[in-house]
Design an enzyme around this catalytic site. Sequence first.
Site, PDB file in Angstrom:
ATOM      1  N   HIS A  45      -1.523  -6.835  -0.665  1.00  0.00           N
ATOM      2  CA  HIS A  45       0.017  -7.112  -1.394  1.00  0.00           C
ATOM      3  C   HIS A  45       1.203  -7.609  -0.491  1.00  0.00           C
ATOM      4  CE1 HIS A  45       1.540  -3.631   1.324  1.00  0.00           C
ATOM      5  NE2 HIS A  45       0.418  -3.196   1.111  1.00  0.00           N
ATOM      6  N   GLU A 134      -4.678   2.179  -2.022  1.00  0.00           N
ATOM      7  CA  GLU A 134      -4.297   2.719  -0.692  1.00  0.00           C
ATOM      8  C   GLU A 134      -5.026   3.719  -0.121  1.00  0.00           C
ATOM      9  OE1 GLU A 134      -4.172   1.461   2.468  1.00  0.00           O
ATOM     10  OE2 GLU A 134      -1.898   1.094   2.459  1.00  0.00           O
TER      11      GLU A 134
END
Length: 321
Positions: A45, A134
Amino acid sequence: MNPSCSNNNERKNRHKQRCQIAMHREEKSSSSSGVLPKRIIVVRHGESQGNLDPGAYTVTPDHKIPLTPQGISQALSTGSRIRHVISSSSSSPDWRVYFYVSPYTRTRSTLRELAKSFSKKRVIGVREECRIREQDFGNFQVQERMDAIKETRQRFGRFFYRFPEGESAADVFDRVSSFLESMWRDIDMNRLNHNPSNDLNLIIVSHGLASRVFLMRWFRWTVEQFELLNNFGNCEFRVMQLGSGGEYSLAVHHTDEELLEWGLSPDMVADQKWRAHGSKAPSNDQSPRCLEAFFDLITDSDDESVDTEDETDSLSECSRQ
């Protein structure tokens, strides 16, 4: 019954079972209707508020941390770069992309920006995938405590160290492995509704550690090799491209210098270059370099004759019972 006879029968049964499993896998592989993707591109990201200010985690849940304006700009630029990679080296002008994305706000926002470089014609689908989220770091509310915990992880190793109330990289490895199996089923069963005459490109929008673990799982890197790897920069991506011998390799698109900069050892780089041009058989896992990483000494002599004599003696004893 003589114990040696029982052991021989058990060995035979185990060998038979292994042969049956191998045949089943071979039949499954040969009957697969899926077409291999031309590329699998793993993207981290863009810059998030948490990257800019670690204190953001004390007031905002990790999964809701947004991109910064810089992160949005990075994602838009990355989309253009990925499109260039695909369009400039595709064997078919009618290439397509399919996206897998982590459910976190920063990854979904990254996807929205980079997808602006692709028309509806090019995108055949997208799936939110929780298993590439994550690493769970536990409770971020006390920043000083989290800083101390991260320092401890650095000293004790990033792969096995588990955050209190959170995950280790080994935990992430398990769920990423599960995702990888599902991804292959998507390909084998053509759940992506892909036209086999078009080049297929899978784009995985995830996080730094999850991306490194994905590559570790794919290329069967050891824990020691994983510890060498540097984290992806924000909106950096790695291109795994299908080589001429049927293996995926980072070395088809990326240079030796890039691979070394990312933390790959010279042996790991050599393996990537082999994958770019080598044949699937024989397996590169059985190369002397790979074996020497696990054994102190492998002799050239063959002691099978001793085992054969023992087995012959046991069979003779069985026949006399």
